[in-house]
Scaffold this active site. Structure first.
Site, PDB file in Angstrom:
ATOM      1  N   HIS A 136       0.986  -3.038   1.837  1.00  0.00           N
ATOM      2  CA  HIS A 136      -0.094  -2.623   2.725  1.00  0.00           C
ATOM      3  C   HIS A 136       0.485  -1.983   3.985  1.00  0.00           C
ATOM      4  O   HIS A 136       1.486  -2.453   4.530  1.00  0.00           O
ATOM      5  CB  HIS A 136      -0.945  -3.821   3.140  1.00  0.00           C
ATOM      6  N   CYS A 210      -0.194   3.098   1.873  1.00  0.00           N
ATOM      7  CA  CYS A 210      -1.402   3.920   1.999  1.00  0.00           C
ATOM      8  C   CYS A 210      -1.284   4.947   3.119  1.00  0.00           C
ATOM      9  O   CYS A 210      -0.579   4.753   4.101  1.00  0.00           O
ATOM     10  CB  CYS A 210      -2.617   3.031   2.257  1.00  0.00           C
ATOM     11  N   ARG A 219      -1.041   8.599  -0.395  1.00  0.00           N
ATOM     12  CA  ARG A 219       0.070   7.652  -0.348  1.00  0.00           C
ATOM     13  C   ARG A 219       1.238   8.284   0.419  1.00  0.00           C
ATOM     14  O   ARG A 219       1.441   9.493   0.374  1.00  0.00           O
ATOM     15  CB  ARG A 219       0.548   7.287  -1.757  1.00  0.00           C
TER      16      ARG A 219
END
Length: 242
Positions: A136, A210, A219
């Site tokens: 993340h 991300c 990405r």
């Protein structure tokens, strides 16, 4: 009319409160949960390593080449990684001297709430192929919040309890789309022409997160190669002692 206005005001206050609580949950509470979960994963790995007989370590060595001239690494074990289970601890000095996160097998939502996730179809740590890891950028501890700071030459160090693996970033950060599966191929080959593809087999590393920072439409990716290995009995690698 007065009743309608009062009801509408109360509804707005309720919605506003829920929004504030949601923001607190996303920005703060998921981080608390992730910190606890990742610390637990690291503790579990370290206890397992202490209680597991140490196998013969691979020969130590260094290499500046991003291809098949990388140092010898241990042969892949026959037993596959267990989904959802910790397999290594990662350190990235560029992201902070205290930055360390567990790497678990798989990239499902439950896994990424506890740390970083290893793409199950990619190579094992230190093996020929592409050891690919996702994390993340925001929420759940923000492990890759500063991902855009990564630069070629930066060290990414991992340990599986017996060996230190020092990878060096070669290329990136590179922006791509979620469907660009070539970035985690055994020989990374992005969709975009001339976009940091490699030419032959090697022991590669891919990190993904991300993009944009608070979104997931794209990405960010970096690639590296295995630069050095050494047994844990030799102490911490030089990249972590600077």
């Amino acid at each position: 009319m007065r009743l309608v206005v009062r009801t509408f005001s109360e509804l707005c206050l309720t919605i506003g409160t829920l929004i504030v609580l949601f923001v607190v949950y996303v920005l703060y509470w998921t981080g608390v949960q992730a910190e606890s979960a990742s610390a637990g994963q690291i503790d579990s790995l370290q206890r397992e390593w202490v209680n597991t007989p140490v196998a013969a370590p691979p020969p130590s060595g260094t290499s500046s080449a991003p291809s098949s001239t990388a140092p010898s690494a241990p042969a892949p074990e026959a037993r596959p990684y267990t989904p959802g289970k910790g397999i290594a601890v990662m350190y990235v000095p560029r992201l902070g001297k205290d930055w360390k996160w567990p790497v678990l097998e798989g990239t499902g939502p439950d896994v990424l709430k506890q740390g970083l996730g290893h793409y199950a179809a990619t190579a094992r740590l230190g093996a020929t192929g592409n050891f690919a890891v996702a994390g993340h950028r925001r929420t759940y501890g923000d492990p890759f919040k500063d991902f855009p700071r990564l630069r070629p030459g930066d060290a990414v160090v991992l340990t599986d309890g017996t060996t230190w693996f020092t990878y060096r970033i070669d290329r990136g950060p590179y922006r791509t789309v979620p469907g660009d599966v070539g970035v985690v191929a055994p020989v990374p080959k992005p969709l975009k022409k001339n976009a940091a593809g490699f030419t032959g087999p090697g022991r590669y590393l891919t990190l993904t997160t991300c993009e944009p920072e608070w979104g997931s439409s794209h990405r960010l990716v970096v690639w590296g190669h295995l630069d050095a290995t050494q047994p844990v009995t030799d102490g911490r690698p030089q990249a972590l002692n600077r």
